[in-house]
Motif scaffolding. Structure first.
Motif, PDB file in Angstrom:
ATOM      1  N   UNK A  45     -32.915 -12.182  23.076  1.00 37.81           N
ATOM      2  CA  UNK A  45     -32.229 -13.334  23.516  1.00 37.81           C
ATOM      3  C   UNK A  45     -30.890 -13.385  22.168  1.00 37.81           C
ATOM      4  N   UNK A  46     -29.948 -13.329  22.672  1.00 40.50           N
ATOM      5  CA  UNK A  46     -29.079 -13.460  21.654  1.00 40.50           C
ATOM      6  C   UNK A  46     -27.991 -14.091  22.101  1.00 40.50           C
ATOM      7  N   UNK A  47     -27.598 -15.066  20.544  1.00 42.14           N
ATOM      8  CA  UNK A  47     -26.788 -15.887  20.845  1.00 42.14           C
ATOM      9  C   UNK A  47     -25.459 -15.521  20.533  1.00 42.14           C
ATOM     10  N   UNK A  48     -24.663 -16.154  21.714  1.00 40.03           N
ATOM     11  CA  UNK A  48     -23.062 -15.720  21.908  1.00 40.03           C
ATOM     12  C   UNK A  48     -22.116 -16.887  21.229  1.00 40.03           C
ATOM     13  N   UNK A  49     -22.499 -18.196  21.609  1.00 41.97           N
ATOM     14  CA  UNK A  49     -21.568 -18.665  20.909  1.00 41.97           C
ATOM     15  C   UNK A  49     -21.491 -19.971  20.262  1.00 41.97           C
ATOM     16  N   UNK A  50     -21.435 -20.863  19.841  1.00 43.46           N
ATOM     17  CA  UNK A  50     -21.905 -22.551  19.821  1.00 43.46           C
ATOM     18  C   UNK A  50     -20.927 -23.255  19.661  1.00 43.46           C
ATOM     19  N   UNK A 104     -26.631 -21.588  15.138  1.00 44.40           N
ATOM     20  CA  UNK A 104     -25.478 -20.074  14.928  1.00 44.40           C
ATOM     21  C   UNK A 104     -26.600 -19.271  14.766  1.00 44.40           C
ATOM     22  N   UNK A 105     -27.294 -18.496  15.217  1.00 45.93           N
ATOM     23  CA  UNK A 105     -28.704 -17.765  15.552  1.00 45.93           C
ATOM     24  C   UNK A 105     -29.775 -17.300  16.305  1.00 45.93           C
ATOM     25  N   UNK A 106     -29.688 -15.751  16.150  1.00 48.55           N
ATOM     26  CA  UNK A 106     -30.639 -15.995  17.403  1.00 48.55           C
ATOM     27  C   UNK A 106     -32.078 -16.298  17.121  1.00 48.55           C
ATOM     28  N   UNK A 107     -31.871 -17.319  16.361  1.00 45.93           N
ATOM     29  CA  UNK A 107     -33.685 -17.646  16.107  1.00 45.93           C
ATOM     30  C   UNK A 107     -33.013 -19.354  16.428  1.00 45.93           C
ATOM     31  N   UNK A 108     -32.271 -19.596  17.133  1.00 45.43           N
ATOM     32  CA  UNK A 108     -31.930 -21.085  17.626  1.00 45.43           C
ATOM     33  C   UNK A 108     -32.579 -21.679  18.830  1.00 45.43           C
TER      34      UNK A 108
END
Length: 122
Positions: A45-50, A104-108
């Motif tokens: 999973x990759x964070x894209x936008x918040x 704001x990270x991949x570890x959301x």
């Protein structure tokens, strides 16, 4: 119970556009930080936008800056992601997330919906 339902995915050619939507229910959407994440085949999973609760703060991963736009309609409990100038590397399943931590990270952390598939192909 938190419920997040994504829609709007599809198949487009490189350079094309899509608008993703996420209908939220089961929690107070107006105070929630929300985000979009994606998962490409064989990858994590990759964070894209918040986006902040009132929409005043928006944040993007570097690879989508200038091409994607996150927004929200708190009156309709709906989150959006406008995807422009799509590239083949944007192909992934896109998820809407109610973010509880590390937004704001991949570890959301936080619950997510079932996702909507975006395929960019010529």
């Amino acid at each position: 119970e938190v419920r997040l339902v994504e829609s709007g995915g599809g198949e487009v050619q490189p350079g094309g556009s899509l608008r993703l939507s996420c209908a939220a229910s089961g929690f107070d959407f107006t105070v929630a930080v929300m985000l979009w994440a994606r998962q490409a085949p064989g990858k994590g999973l990759e964070w894209v936008s918040s986006i902040s609760s009132l929409g005043s703060g928006t944040y993007y991963t570097d690879s989508v800056k200038g091409r994607f736009t996150i927004s929200r309609d708190n009156a309709k409990n709906t989150l959006f992601l406008e995807l422009d100038n799509l590239k083949t590397e944007d192909t992934a399943k896109y998820y809407c997330v109610k973010c509880d931590a590390r937004c704001m990270s991949d570890s959301f952390k936080g619950p997510r919906g079932q996702g909507t598939q975006v395929t960019v192909s010529s």
